[in-house]
Design a protein around this motif. Sequence first.
Motif, PDB file in Angstrom:
ATOM      1  N   MET A   1      54.556  91.881 130.508  1.00 52.31           N
ATOM      2  CA  MET A   1      54.122  92.445 130.084  1.00 52.31           C
ATOM      3  C   MET A   1      54.182  91.143 128.843  1.00 52.31           C
ATOM      4  O   MET A   1      53.275  91.514 127.523  1.00 52.31           O
ATOM      5  N   ALA A   2      54.733  90.138 128.408  1.00 54.05           N
ATOM      6  CA  ALA A   2      54.763  89.460 127.382  1.00 54.05           C
ATOM      7  C   ALA A   2      53.688  88.105 127.350  1.00 54.05           C
ATOM      8  O   ALA A   2      53.312  87.393 126.454  1.00 54.05           O
ATOM      9  N   TYR A   3      53.563  87.626 129.166  1.00 51.79           N
ATOM     10  CA  TYR A   3      52.942  86.905 129.138  1.00 51.79           C
ATOM     11  C   TYR A   3      51.615  87.189 129.672  1.00 51.79           C
ATOM     12  O   TYR A   3      51.021  87.427 131.118  1.00 51.79           O
ATOM     13  N   PRO A   4      50.200  86.938 129.149  1.00 55.95           N
ATOM     14  CA  PRO A   4      49.012  87.234 129.493  1.00 55.95           C
ATOM     15  C   PRO A   4      48.815  85.849 131.031  1.00 55.95           C
ATOM     16  O   PRO A   4      49.087  85.254 131.338  1.00 55.95           O
ATOM     17  N   ALA A   5      47.812  86.350 131.734  1.00 54.48           N
ATOM     18  CA  ALA A   5      47.595  85.658 133.440  1.00 54.48           C
ATOM     19  C   ALA A   5      46.689  84.434 132.766  1.00 54.48           C
ATOM     20  O   ALA A   5      47.396  83.088 133.080  1.00 54.48           O
ATOM     21  N   PHE A   6      46.098  84.789 131.659  1.00 55.04           N
ATOM     22  CA  PHE A   6      44.732  83.081 131.559  1.00 55.04           C
ATOM     23  C   PHE A   6      44.728  83.219 129.930  1.00 55.04           C
ATOM     24  O   PHE A   6      45.296  83.882 129.542  1.00 55.04           O
ATOM     25  N   SER A   7      44.756  82.373 129.571  1.00 57.61           N
ATOM     26  CA  SER A   7      43.967  81.525 128.242  1.00 57.61           C
ATOM     27  C   SER A   7      43.179  83.183 127.662  1.00 57.61           C
ATOM     28  O   SER A   7      43.172  83.110 126.837  1.00 57.61           O
ATOM     29  N   ASN A   8      41.996  84.001 128.954  1.00 57.96           N
ATOM     30  CA  ASN A   8      41.382  83.916 127.817  1.00 57.96           C
ATOM     31  C   ASN A   8      41.626  85.266 128.097  1.00 57.96           C
ATOM     32  O   ASN A   8      40.792  87.095 128.416  1.00 57.96           O
ATOM     33  N   SER A   9      43.012  86.135 128.877  1.00 58.01           N
ATOM     34  CA  SER A   9      43.357  87.560 128.638  1.00 58.01           C
ATOM     35  C   SER A   9      43.843  88.265 127.294  1.00 58.01           C
ATOM     36  O   SER A   9      44.037  87.570 126.795  1.00 58.01           O
ATOM     37  N   PRO A  10      43.623  89.780 127.628  1.00 57.40           N
ATOM     38  CA  PRO A  10      43.394  89.913 126.412  1.00 57.40           C
ATOM     39  C   PRO A  10      45.469  90.479 125.434  1.00 57.40           C
ATOM     40  O   PRO A  10      46.439  89.562 126.656  1.00 57.40           O
ATOM     41  N   ARG A  11      45.065  89.885 124.591  1.00 56.20           N
ATOM     42  CA  ARG A  11      46.459  89.749 123.946  1.00 56.20           C
ATOM     43  C   ARG A  11      47.408  91.300 123.739  1.00 56.20           C
ATOM     44  O   ARG A  11      48.409  91.407 122.556  1.00 56.20           O
ATOM     45  N   HIS A  12      46.223  92.169 122.955  1.00 53.55           N
ATOM     46  CA  HIS A  12      46.760  93.277 122.352  1.00 53.55           C
ATOM     47  C   HIS A  12      46.889  94.540 122.784  1.00 53.55           C
ATOM     48  O   HIS A  12      47.718  95.315 123.016  1.00 53.55           O
ATOM     49  N   HIS A  13      46.178  94.381 124.512  1.00 50.68           N
ATOM     50  CA  HIS A  13      47.424  95.321 125.433  1.00 50.68           C
ATOM     51  C   HIS A  13      47.517  94.920 126.944  1.00 50.68           C
ATOM     52  O   HIS A  13      46.779  93.582 127.202  1.00 50.68           O
ATOM     53  N   ILE A  14      47.511  95.639 127.577  1.00 53.39           N
ATOM     54  CA  ILE A  14      48.127  94.649 128.654  1.00 53.39           C
ATOM     55  C   ILE A  14      47.732  95.832 129.888  1.00 53.39           C
ATOM     56  O   ILE A  14      47.596  96.894 129.895  1.00 53.39           O
ATOM     57  N   PRO A  15      46.605  94.780 131.318  1.00 59.26           N
ATOM     58  CA  PRO A  15      45.858  95.175 132.227  1.00 59.26           C
ATOM     59  C   PRO A  15      47.052  96.326 132.953  1.00 59.26           C
ATOM     60  O   PRO A  15      47.972  96.104 133.344  1.00 59.26           O
ATOM     61  N   THR A  16      46.162  97.183 133.667  1.00 69.05           N
ATOM     62  CA  THR A  16      46.895  97.744 134.555  1.00 69.05           C
ATOM     63  C   THR A  16      47.748  97.281 135.505  1.00 69.05           C
ATOM     64  O   THR A  16      48.500  97.517 136.310  1.00 69.05           O
ATOM     65  N   GLY A  17      46.605  96.032 136.420  1.00 70.00           N
ATOM     66  CA  GLY A  17      47.371  94.931 136.736  1.00 70.00           C
ATOM     67  C   GLY A  17      48.841  94.334 136.830  1.00 70.00           C
ATOM     68  O   GLY A  17      49.636  94.395 137.137  1.00 70.00           O
ATOM     69  N   ASP A  18      48.656  94.311 134.804  1.00 69.22           N
ATOM     70  CA  ASP A  18      49.947  93.775 134.550  1.00 69.22           C
ATOM     71  C   ASP A  18      50.955  94.784 135.127  1.00 69.22           C
ATOM     72  O   ASP A  18      52.246  94.689 135.019  1.00 69.22           O
ATOM     73  N   TRP A  19      50.557  95.804 134.742  1.00 72.86           N
ATOM     74  CA  TRP A  19      51.769  97.153 134.920  1.00 72.86           C
ATOM     75  C   TRP A  19      52.119  96.440 135.793  1.00 72.86           C
ATOM     76  O   TRP A  19      53.285  96.959 136.436  1.00 72.86           O
TER      77      TRP A  19
END
Length: 870
Positions: free
Chosen positions: A83-101
Motif C-alpha cells: 500500500m505504502a511503497y510504489p513498485a517503481f519511481s514512476n508508479s502512482p503516488r496518490h492511488h493504489i493500483p489493483t495489482g498492488d491490492w
Amino acid sequence: MSDKHASGRPLSEEELQDLVASSDAGSRNPIGAVGTFLAAVALIWSVFQVVLASPVSPYILPADLINNSRQLHLAFAIFLAYMAYPAFSNSPRHHIPTGDWLLGVAGALIALYGFFFYEKIVNNGGLADDVDKWVALAGLLILFEAARRALGPAMAIIATIFLFYVFFGASEWMPEVIRWKGASLKKAMSHMWITSEGVFGIALGVSTKFVFLFVLFGALLDKAGAGNYFIKMAFGALGHLKGGPAKAAVVGSAATGLISGSSIANVVTTGTFTIPLMKRVGFTSEQAGSVEVASSVNGQIMPPVMGAAAFLMVEYVGISYVEVITHAFLPAMISYIALVYIVHLEAVKRNMPTIGDRSVSTMRTILSMFAFFAGFAALCYGIKFPIGWIVAVVPEGASWILAALVFVAYLALLKLASTAPDLEPDDPNAEEVVLPNVSEIYKTGLYYLLPIVVLVYFLMIEQKSPGLSAFWATSLLFVILLTQKPIKGIFRGESEMVNSFKSGVMDLGVGLIDGARNMIGIGLATATAGVIVGTVTLTGIGQVMANLVEIMSGGNLVLMLIFVGLLSLVLGMGLPTTANYIVVSSLMAGVVVTLGAQSGLVVPLIAVHLFVFYFGIMADVTPPVGLASFAAAAVSGGDAIKTGFTAFFYSLRTVALPFVFIFNTDLLLIDVTWFQGILVAVIATIAILVFTAGTMGYFVARNRIYESVALIVISFVLFRPDFFMDRIQPPYERVEPAQITQALAKLTPGHEMRVKLTGPDFTSGRVKDTTIVLEAGDETGGEERLSAMGLAVLDEDGIVKLDEPFPGTPFFTDLSSFDFYGDTPVSIEKVQVKADQLPKELLFIPGLLLLGLVYLLQRARAGRKEEPAS
C-alpha cells in the motif's frame, strides 16, 4: 535523487521529507476513503502490538493469536508495504493500483497460512505437503518483492541468491568449495516458511515482541516534541564553541539515535538544522554532511536500542539484555566523544568563527554536560530505593501509588514547562542565528525525560523484559500526548481546552500511524533475513564461509579479521540496521569463532557479534551504497561520493574499535571489577582522543609526521597494554598434554586452562585445529573436573587422545565438527595455564609519559606561533 545531487542543490524540506518517507515509511499517501482505511490498518497494527506487549494480553487476546503473533506481524507489514511503497519511481503516488491490492492481500493471507492451517501443519510434523510448498514459494516471492520496494534491491537480491544456493548448491557448476547436497522444494519450503527456522524465526519474533514497541516509542516521543527539544538543548549548550553547530549535531544525533532505528531519518531530522549552520561557520558541504553521517550512524551502536540490534543480540548470543547494553556502552560512548573531538580539531585547524556572543569556557561546558548525564544516570539508579521502600510498606497497592507519583512528577514538570513558551523549530538560514539559552529552555521539555527514565528503570534496574519495559514507557507517552497541551493550557490560564485535547488525540493517532509505517521496513527486513538464517542452518554455509576466509587469509589471524570486516561491510550495503545485523551475524560471527579458535583466539561471543555489527553498519557510510551519505548530501548540496569518503575518514575510530575490543575485552567491561571498569573507561577515552589527534594531524599544534606516528602508537599502548606485556612476560605456561589432569587438579575453582585440539573434520576428513577453554569447577581431582565437563582423555603411545564429549554437555555441540571415530584420533596438542604476570596496566605509565612529551613539544611550538605543515 542523483540529478539533484549532480546539481549541487540542497533538497527542499518537502523533497527531504519525501526522501525519508520513501526509504523509511513509504512515499505513497493516498487520500480519501482509501487513505483513511490504510491509516486505520496502521493504527490497528500499533494498538495490537501495544496490547500484545501488555501484562493483560493473556486475558484479552486469544491464545491462538498470541502464539501466532509473528504471522500477524508479517501480514500487517506485507499488506502495508504494497500500500505504502510504489513498485517503481514512476508508479502512482496518490492511488493504489489493483495489482498492488491483490499482492498486498495475497501476501497477508499467505503470511497467516500457518495460523489458518495450524492443525494440519502440526499433524504433518511441520513438513510441507504439495499444497504447502507452492503456497510457501508464492509467499517468499511476494515477501521478496515487498522487501525490494521497502528496503531497496539489496535485501531481496541477497535473499534470492541464498535461496538459489539452497536449490542449486548441489549442481556440478557450483565451485566444489561451496557445494552442498541440495534440498527438494518441499524440504526447502518446510524450512523457510512452514517451520520457525526461516522467515518466522527468531529475528521476526524479536521484531514482533520488542522492536515494534521501541520504534513506536521513538515515533511517539518525537511526535510529542522531544526531537526538537533535544536539538535545541544541544545547540544551546554547544553552539557557542568553535565548530559549535557540528558539536551540537553530534550530541543531538546521539540523543535522537537513542530512540531512532534509522540512520537516514536521523540524518535528515537533525541535519536539516545543523548542516546549514555548520556550513555557515566554515565547514564545506561535504564535511558538514560527513559530520552528520558519522554521528547519525553512530546512533545505531548506541544503547539502549542500537537500531533494534540489541534485542537480536539477546537471542543470538544467549545473554541478558542488561549484559548486552553493559558490553556495548563504553565503545559507543568513547566513539561519540572522539567524534566531538574530530569536530573540535577541524574547527581549531581552520580557526572557525563562533556563533553568538556567549562566553562560556569549554571546560565549564564539558563539566556541565557531564553533570547532566551523571545526574540523569543517578536519578535512574537512585529511584529504586524509594520504590523499594514503597513496595515493602504497601506491597498490594504499590503499583497504583507509583503510578500516582509519576503523574504528580509529570504535573510538576508540566507546570514548570508552562512558565516558558513552547519551542518552535529554528530557521538555520536566518540572517542572524540566535543561540537558545539553556537556562531558559531546559524547563520546557524536562517532562520528556520521564518516559526515558521509566524505560531505563524497567530495563536496567528492574531488569524486566524489553517488551514490557517499552510498554510502560509507551503508556506514559500516551498520557503525555493526550494531556500535555490541555494541562499546560490550564496552567497558563487559557480557555481552549477542548481543542487542545483534540489536538493531543490527533498527535497520538498520527504517532501510532507513524510508528506502524516506520515498522514496515523492519518487519520485512527481519522476515527476509530469516531466509538467510534458514539457509545457514539448512546448508551449513557458515562453515563454507569460514573455509573461504581461511583460504583468503592464509590462516593469519589479523588478516582473517580484516577480511571478515570487509565482507561484513559488503554484506551490509543497502540494508537497514536490523537486517544488516542479522545477515552479518548469521554469516560472519561463526567465521570469527571458528577461525579464531583455530588460531588460539577465544573470545566471548558478544565481542564477536559486536565486531561484525560495527563493520556492517559502516555500509551506511561507505560509497558506493552509503545510504546515510546520500541523504546527507541531499541536505547539504554536496557531492555524495565525496561525503561518503569524508564520513568514512571521520569514522576511522569506529573501524579501529572492533579490532581493539576483540583482543582486549576489558573495553566491553567483561569480567572487570568496578575499579577496573572506571580505569578502563578513563584510559580508553584518553586513547581514543589520542588516536583521533594522530589521524587528524593536529593535537595542540599541527603534527609533524613523527608526532602523528607517536600518537597512534601511544593510543595502541593504552588500548592494548596486554600486547606489550605478553611480550615482556608470556601470559601462559605450557603444560605437557600428558599432565592435563594433574594441571587441572591444581587450578583454583573458576580459573581457566586453554587446550589446543587437533583432529579430522567430520565432513571433509581434513585435519584441523581448535582451541577450547576449560574452567576448573569445585570438584577435587582433575579427572573429576574433566568428567563434569563431559570430557575423557586417554594417553596411548605418547598421544593424549580425547573421547567424544558426553551428550548434553557444552563441548558435545562445540566439538561436533570433529570425527571422533576416524582412523586419525582427536588429540590434545597443547595445554596452557595462566602464568603469573605483572599487571598490564603498568604500561599505561610509559604511554602517558610519551603523550606528555608530545604535548610539551607541541605546546612549546604553539607558544612560538609556529605552524609547520605535516
